[in-house]
Design a protein around this motif. Structure first.
Motif, mmCIF file in Angstrom:
data_model
loop_
_atom_site.group_PDB
_atom_site.id
_atom_site.type_symbol
_atom_site.label_atom_id
_atom_site.label_comp_id
_atom_site.label_asym_id
_atom_site.label_seq_id
_atom_site.Cartn_x
_atom_site.Cartn_y
_atom_site.Cartn_z
ATOM 1 N N ILE A 1 0.856 -1.186 0.000
ATOM 2 C CA ILE A 1 0.000 0.000 0.000
ATOM 3 C C ILE A 1 0.890 1.234 0.000
ATOM 4 C CG2 ILE A 1 -1.777 1.278 1.281
ATOM 5 C CD1 ILE A 1 -2.413 -1.495 2.635
ATOM 6 N N VAL A 2 0.620 2.162 -0.903
ATOM 7 C CA VAL A 2 1.421 3.379 -0.992
ATOM 8 C C VAL A 2 0.480 4.590 -0.995
ATOM 9 C CG1 VAL A 2 3.041 4.720 -2.396
ATOM 10 C CG2 VAL A 2 3.267 2.219 -2.248
ATOM 11 N N LYS A 3 0.849 5.580 -0.207
ATOM 12 C CA LYS A 3 0.134 6.868 -0.246
ATOM 13 C C LYS A 3 0.857 7.758 -1.247
ATOM 14 C CE LYS A 3 -2.030 10.365 2.635
ATOM 15 N NZ LYS A 3 -2.394 10.738 4.033
ATOM 16 N N LEU A 4 0.183 8.092 -2.340
ATOM 17 C CA LEU A 4 0.785 8.903 -3.383
ATOM 18 C C LEU A 4 0.907 10.362 -2.944
ATOM 19 C CD1 LEU A 4 -1.071 7.460 -6.517
ATOM 20 C CD2 LEU A 4 1.085 6.700 -5.490
ATOM 21 N N SER A 5 1.671 11.117 -3.703
ATOM 22 C CA SER A 5 1.916 12.507 -3.333
ATOM 23 C C SER A 5 0.657 13.360 -3.390
ATOM 24 C CB SER A 5 2.999 13.115 -4.239
ATOM 25 O OG SER A 5 2.694 12.908 -5.608
ATOM 26 N N ASP A 6 -0.376 12.901 -4.113
ATOM 27 C CA ASP A 6 -1.639 13.649 -4.142
ATOM 28 C C ASP A 6 -2.579 13.222 -3.009
ATOM 29 O OD1 ASP A 6 -2.631 11.180 -4.924
ATOM 30 O OD2 ASP A 6 -3.372 11.833 -6.874
ATOM 31 N N GLY A 7 -2.117 12.306 -2.151
ATOM 32 C CA GLY A 7 -2.912 11.875 -0.999
ATOM 33 C C GLY A 7 -3.744 10.636 -1.227
ATOM 34 N N SER A 8 -3.838 10.160 -2.476
ATOM 35 C CA SER A 8 -4.647 8.980 -2.770
ATOM 36 C C SER A 8 -3.862 7.703 -2.449
ATOM 37 C CB SER A 8 -5.087 8.975 -4.231
ATOM 38 O OG SER A 8 -3.969 8.913 -5.098
ATOM 39 N N ILE A 9 -4.594 6.597 -2.379
ATOM 40 C CA ILE A 9 -4.008 5.310 -2.000
ATOM 41 C C ILE A 9 -3.924 4.388 -3.206
ATOM 42 C CG2 ILE A 9 -4.234 3.279 -0.507
ATOM 43 C CD1 ILE A 9 -3.479 5.921 0.928
ATOM 44 N N TRP A 10 -2.753 3.778 -3.347
ATOM 45 C CA TRP A 10 -2.385 2.876 -4.443
ATOM 46 C C TRP A 10 -2.095 1.521 -3.819
ATOM 47 C CZ3 TRP A 10 2.080 0.099 -5.377
ATOM 48 C CH2 TRP A 10 2.482 -0.155 -6.691
ATOM 49 N N LEU B 1 -6.057 6.026 5.724
ATOM 50 C CA LEU B 1 -4.865 6.579 5.082
ATOM 51 C C LEU B 1 -5.225 7.571 3.983
ATOM 52 C CD1 LEU B 1 -2.690 3.343 4.668
ATOM 53 C CD2 LEU B 1 -2.437 5.113 6.422
ATOM 54 N N GLY B 2 -6.373 7.353 3.338
ATOM 55 C CA GLY B 2 -6.787 8.201 2.232
ATOM 56 C C GLY B 2 -7.743 7.458 1.329
ATOM 57 N N GLU B 3 -8.107 8.088 0.214
ATOM 58 C CA GLU B 3 -9.031 7.467 -0.737
ATOM 59 C C GLU B 3 -8.328 6.382 -1.543
ATOM 60 O OE1 GLU B 3 -11.623 8.593 -4.757
ATOM 61 O OE2 GLU B 3 -10.501 10.152 -3.684
ATOM 62 N N VAL B 4 -8.852 5.171 -1.509
ATOM 63 C CA VAL B 4 -8.305 4.075 -2.314
ATOM 64 C C VAL B 4 -8.717 4.309 -3.769
ATOM 65 C CG1 VAL B 4 -8.270 1.589 -2.731
ATOM 66 C CG2 VAL B 4 -8.361 2.461 -0.375
ATOM 67 N N ARG B 5 -7.743 4.680 -4.582
ATOM 68 C CA ARG B 5 -8.056 5.102 -5.940
ATOM 69 C C ARG B 5 -7.530 4.142 -7.011
ATOM 70 N NH1 ARG B 5 -6.639 11.219 -6.688
ATOM 71 N NH2 ARG B 5 -8.091 11.324 -4.931
ATOM 72 N N TYR B 6 -6.512 3.339 -6.670
ATOM 73 C CA TYR B 6 -5.902 2.455 -7.668
ATOM 74 C C TYR B 6 -5.661 1.072 -7.055
ATOM 75 C CZ TYR B 6 -4.989 7.125 -9.420
ATOM 76 O OH TYR B 6 -5.127 8.422 -9.810
ATOM 77 N N LEU B 7 -6.125 0.042 -7.756
ATOM 78 C CA LEU B 7 -5.914 -1.350 -7.360
ATOM 79 C C LEU B 7 -5.191 -2.044 -8.510
ATOM 80 C CD1 LEU B 7 -9.491 -2.076 -5.956
ATOM 81 C CD2 LEU B 7 -7.423 -1.668 -4.592
ATOM 82 N N LEU B 8 -4.049 -2.676 -8.217
ATOM 83 C CA LEU B 8 -3.210 -3.223 -9.265
ATOM 84 C C LEU B 8 -2.876 -4.689 -9.019
ATOM 85 C CD1 LEU B 8 -2.289 -0.064 -8.703
ATOM 86 C CD2 LEU B 8 -0.474 -0.631 -10.283
ATOM 87 N N SER B 9 -2.720 -5.399 -10.119
ATOM 88 C CA SER B 9 -2.088 -6.717 -10.093
ATOM 89 C C SER B 9 -0.979 -6.687 -11.131
ATOM 90 C CB SER B 9 -3.070 -7.837 -10.427
ATOM 91 O OG SER B 9 -2.360 -9.056 -10.572
ATOM 92 N N ALA B 10 0.250 -6.781 -10.663
ATOM 93 C CA ALA B 10 1.403 -6.633 -11.548
ATOM 94 C C ALA B 10 1.980 -7.951 -12.025
ATOM 95 C CB ALA B 10 2.488 -5.819 -10.847
ATOM 96 N N THR B 11 1.311 -9.063 -11.717
ATOM 97 C CA THR B 11 1.788 -10.369 -12.145
ATOM 98 C C THR B 11 0.582 -11.248 -12.490
ATOM 99 O OG1 THR B 11 3.347 -12.151 -11.568
ATOM 100 C CG2 THR B 11 1.839 -11.441 -9.853
#
Length: 233
Positions: free
Chosen positions: A32-41, A59-69
């Motif tokens: 989980i990463v908090k981006l510089s704009d405050g959103s959650i990745w 932590l903030g608004e969950v805006r991006y959900l990823l699967s990198a594999t």
């Protein structure tokens, strides 16, 4: 399962349940990463308790959900239901992609970071393997590389003799770990793989988040160089 724990500045980890894939048991982890704009990745989301979900939401608004594999794409389904307004991003599909449901994928990850998080990340698709299609991320602020299946440091599991022996023979068992033997054998285009490795090693990183096994909190670049020596032969 564990609660949210801080790994680096604006970077948290949550360990999920043990899962079985192709008869072998794996630990799981999401980043989980908090981006510089405050959103959650969130990358490779795992099942969590309600209490942990509350922690993440704070932590903030969950805006991006990823699967990198490819083997983690199915995990997006449950989290899409939890956060229906979040964008879903996945790696390029392969014959090994595990998918659940008809997911509204916003786009497929590549060597170029998505504009929404380009201020925080660089990224690359580690090429040369037709089955892998894994995308790695470099979190610039914390000097951290995030990956899923490419490198593993699987801990010994009590009562899982076959799993433990498999990881030992594969060269993917803690403490050393590395790129598993089966994965090495499927890198058919080593020229492309070496080009990806060059980009990975060009990043100024010291920490390494691994989805399957023990993460590295210092000296990660030297470790990565060591476990990829086979690619230089």
């Amino acid at each position: 399962m564990e609660n949210l724990r801080e790994f680096a500045n604006n970077v948290w980890l949550v360990d999920g349940p043990i899962v079985r894939d192709m008869g072998i048991f794996f630990t799981t982890r999401m980043t989980i990463v908090k981006l510089s704009d405050g959103s959650i990745w969130i990358e490779s989301p795992v099942p969590v308790s309600f209490a942990t979900l509350q922690e993440i939401s704070k932590l903030g608004e969950v805006r991006y959900l990823l699967s990198a594999t490819p083997r983690h794409v199915w995990r997006l389904d449950a989290w899409h239901k939890l956060f229906p307004d979040a964008q879903l991003w996945a790696c390029r599909p392969t014959s090994f992609t595990l998918k659940k449901g008809d997911l509204p994928i916003a786009g497929y990850l590549s060597d170029a970071p998505v504009n929404a998080w380009s201020a925080d990340f660089d990224q690359l698709e580690f090429k040369g393997n037709p089955l892998l299609s894994e995308v790695l991320f470099f979190h610039k602020d914390s000097h951290t590389v995030i990956l899923d299946d490419l490198i593993q440091r699987n801990p010994v599991m009590e009562g899982k003799a076959v799993t433990n022996l498999t990881f030992k023979l594969e060269g993917a068992q803690y403490p050393e770990g590395g790129v598993g033997l089966d994965m090495k054998m499927t890198f058919l285009n080593r020229r492309l793989a070496r080009r990806s490795l060059d980009k990975l090693l060009s990043w100024d990183f010291d920490k390494l988040i691994i989805a399957h096994g023990v993460c590295i909190e210092a000296g990660a670049k030297q470790y990565v160089k060591k476990v990829f020596q086979w690619l230089e032969k």
